[in-house]
Design an enzyme around this catalytic site. Structure first.
Site, PDB file in Angstrom:
ATOM      1  N   SER A 124       0.841  -1.280  -0.064  1.00 23.32           N
ATOM      2  CA  SER A 124       0.041   0.113  -0.131  1.00 23.32           C
ATOM      3  C   SER A 124       0.891   1.203  -0.074  1.00 23.32           C
ATOM      4  O   SER A 124       1.763   1.257   0.651  1.00 23.32           O
ATOM      5  CB  SER A 124      -0.825   0.049   1.267  1.00 23.32           C
ATOM      6  OG  SER A 124      -1.484   1.170   1.421  1.00 23.32           O
ATOM      7  N   TYR A 148      -2.374   0.026  10.506  1.00 24.91           N
ATOM      8  CA  TYR A 148      -2.421  -0.729   9.236  1.00 24.91           C
ATOM      9  C   TYR A 148      -1.366  -0.512   8.284  1.00 24.91           C
ATOM     10  O   TYR A 148      -0.795  -1.650   7.830  1.00 24.91           O
ATOM     11  CB  TYR A 148      -3.822  -0.271   8.502  1.00 24.91           C
ATOM     12  CG  TYR A 148      -3.769  -0.613   6.968  1.00 24.91           C
ATOM     13  CD1 TYR A 148      -3.909  -2.092   6.597  1.00 24.91           C
ATOM     14  CD2 TYR A 148      -3.800   0.411   5.983  1.00 24.91           C
ATOM     15  CE1 TYR A 148      -4.178  -2.355   5.204  1.00 24.91           C
ATOM     16  CE2 TYR A 148      -3.700   0.089   4.704  1.00 24.91           C
ATOM     17  CZ  TYR A 148      -3.932  -1.341   4.361  1.00 24.91           C
ATOM     18  OH  TYR A 148      -3.915  -1.691   3.090  1.00 24.91           O
ATOM     19  N   LYS A 152       1.741  -3.267   6.862  1.00 27.21           N
ATOM     20  CA  LYS A 152       2.456  -3.446   5.404  1.00 27.21           C
ATOM     21  C   LYS A 152       3.988  -3.403   5.477  1.00 27.21           C
ATOM     22  O   LYS A 152       4.566  -3.856   4.656  1.00 27.21           O
ATOM     23  CB  LYS A 152       1.830  -2.284   4.394  1.00 27.21           C
ATOM     24  CG  LYS A 152       0.230  -2.579   4.149  1.00 27.21           C
ATOM     25  CD  LYS A 152      -0.105  -3.964   3.467  1.00 27.21           C
ATOM     26  CE  LYS A 152      -1.487  -4.227   3.337  1.00 27.21           C
ATOM     27  NZ  LYS A 152      -1.840  -5.521   2.492  1.00 27.21           N
ATOM     28  N   ASN A 198     -14.352   4.224   2.505  1.00 33.50           N
ATOM     29  CA  ASN A 198     -13.778   4.646   1.307  1.00 33.50           C
ATOM     30  C   ASN A 198     -14.402   5.645   0.596  1.00 33.50           C
ATOM     31  O   ASN A 198     -15.594   5.433   0.704  1.00 33.50           O
ATOM     32  CB  ASN A 198     -13.036   3.547   0.158  1.00 33.50           C
ATOM     33  CG  ASN A 198     -12.146   2.645   1.043  1.00 33.50           C
ATOM     34  OD1 ASN A 198     -11.414   3.056   1.800  1.00 33.50           O
ATOM     35  ND2 ASN A 198     -12.123   1.515   0.391  1.00 33.50           N
ATOM     36  N   ARG A 230      -5.917  12.675  -4.128  1.00 39.50           N
ATOM     37  CA  ARG A 230      -5.294  11.227  -4.228  1.00 39.50           C
ATOM     38  C   ARG A 230      -5.459  10.569  -5.334  1.00 39.50           C
ATOM     39  O   ARG A 230      -5.962  11.095  -6.324  1.00 39.50           O
ATOM     40  CB  ARG A 230      -6.335  10.305  -3.182  1.00 39.50           C
ATOM     41  CG  ARG A 230      -6.590  10.864  -1.929  1.00 39.50           C
ATOM     42  CD  ARG A 230      -5.386  10.557  -1.162  1.00 39.50           C
ATOM     43  NE  ARG A 230      -5.438  10.870   0.204  1.00 39.50           N
ATOM     44  CZ  ARG A 230      -5.260  12.153   0.981  1.00 39.50           C
ATOM     45  NH1 ARG A 230      -4.702  13.091   0.056  1.00 39.50           N
ATOM     46  NH2 ARG A 230      -5.435  12.399   2.099  1.00 39.50           N
ATOM     47  N   ASP A 294      -4.646  12.729   8.118  1.00 36.51           N
ATOM     48  CA  ASP A 294      -4.848  12.995   6.760  1.00 36.51           C
ATOM     49  C   ASP A 294      -3.551  14.020   6.197  1.00 36.51           C
ATOM     50  O   ASP A 294      -3.211  14.997   6.757  1.00 36.51           O
ATOM     51  CB  ASP A 294      -6.251  13.721   6.448  1.00 36.51           C
ATOM     52  CG  ASP A 294      -7.107  12.598   6.367  1.00 36.51           C
ATOM     53  OD1 ASP A 294      -6.830  11.535   6.327  1.00 36.51           O
ATOM     54  OD2 ASP A 294      -8.419  12.924   6.325  1.00 36.51           O
TER      55      ASP A 294
END
Length: 336
Positions: A124, A148, A152, A198, A230, A294
């Site tokens: 990711s 999370y 990864k 999402n 994004r 964010d």
């Protein structure tokens, strides 16, 4: 060649199943259906007009996975299984470390025991943390802002250590950006349980009338319209990237790490407007404060994937929205 597809009944997994089948491979799904639906299997069979091979179980069960690898004579593994909600990972970190890292260790041990040393791993863009600049290239420093993302990053390091210790392994690490959209048939797509995590499925549910409005977190970023930017990639392009990664491993035998993105960023409001155009429905939204963690913008430099895999994302934003709307409008309750 038979390819084991962990998490193959999920959103990305089901689309990857179709891409593998179209490329001439025989995918074998492994899924515990904790975050997916058995109804996906019937849809995949309807699209491919072939029986779907599926083994129900958990990658944490090492002996069981080894048995599946041997029974199905697996030539390579595409590993997608794992938990993926950033917010939940903050609230339930142990669940994420156990399932994501523990699941990867268990799967690798089973592969080693069965003599299968080819893996495509679903990583990711979260491994880049808050990047100093964009577009983001593979050599950028890695960090994490949530459990999370940390899982990864740890799995990437684990795979690198395994490859150093045993160079016979062939491993492709694919760093996804933001998968959206659905298969052109409208038969499979993203079906989140509860409130979507999402952007695209949330917008789709607002357009359908299932939710009153979208919350846009932050409108004061240093971006053209103040909302976050994004790199949204069509899930079918992403699925084809897995096939390209697998082919590169099997044909050239060299491990690799690449970004899978479009190389272009779209703001939240751009996506809202594109979805309104695709659906013919208004999408009400309200601005809300920024969420902690964010970032203003995040998009890929995908040139290495094109160079190493011959892969490039081809489906534009309007197609992502049209395919999402087709799926959502034909399946207002998802697979239920």
């Amino acid at each position: 060649m038979n390819i084991l597809l962990t998490g193959g009944a999920g959103y990305i997994g089901s689309h990857t199943y179709l891409a593998l089948a179209e490329a001439g491979y025989t995918p074998v799904i492994v899924d515990n259906f904790s975050n997916s639906h058995r109804g996906v299997l019937q849809r995949l069979q309807a699209i491919t007009e072939r029986p779907v091979l599926c083994e129900e179980g958990d990658v944490l069960d090492t002996a069981w996975v080894e048995g599946v690898l041997r029974k199905r004579r697996i030539g390579g593994v595409v590993h997608l299984a794992g938990d993926k909600a950033v917010g939940e990972s903050v609230a339930k970190p142990l669940k994420y470390y156990r399932n994501n890292i523990g699941g990867a260790v268990s799967l690798l041990e089973a592969m080693q025991a069965a003599g299968c040393e080819v893996m495509v791993f679903s990583s990711s863009a979260t491994v880049y943390g808050d990047p100093a600049s964009v577009p983001i290239a593979e050599h950028f420093p890695r960090s994490h802002t949530n459990p999370y993302g940390h899982t990864k990053l740890v799995i990437e390091d684990m795979l690198a250590a395994l490859n150093t210790a045993q160079p016979s392994w062939k491993i492709a690490v694919l760093r996804y950006f933001n998968p959206v959209g659905a298969h052109a048939s409208g038969l499979i797509g993203e079906d989140p349980s509860g409130i979507p995590n999402n952007l695209m499925p949330f917008i789709a549910q607002v357009a359908l009338g299932k939710r009153a409005h979208l919350q846009v977190f932050g409108n004061d970023y240093a971006t053209p319209d103040g909302t976050g930017v994004r790199d949204f990639i069509h899930v079918s392009d992403l699925a084809e990237g897995h096939v390209a990664g697998l082919k590169a491993l099997l044909e050239r035998g060299e491990s690799l790490t690449v970004n899978l993105g479009t190389g272009r960023g779209h703001s939240v409001l751009e996506v809202v407007k594109a979805f309104e155009a695709a659906s013919g429905r208004p999408v009400a939204y309200q601005f809300a404060p920024r969420r902690p963690g964010d970032i203003a913008q995040c998009y890929a430099d995908p040139s290495l994937a094109e160079q190493l895999l011959g892969w490039r994302a081809s489906r534009p934003l309007d197609q992502m929205c049209a395919d999402s709307w087709r799926w959502q409008s034909k399946n207002p309750d998802g697979y239920r």
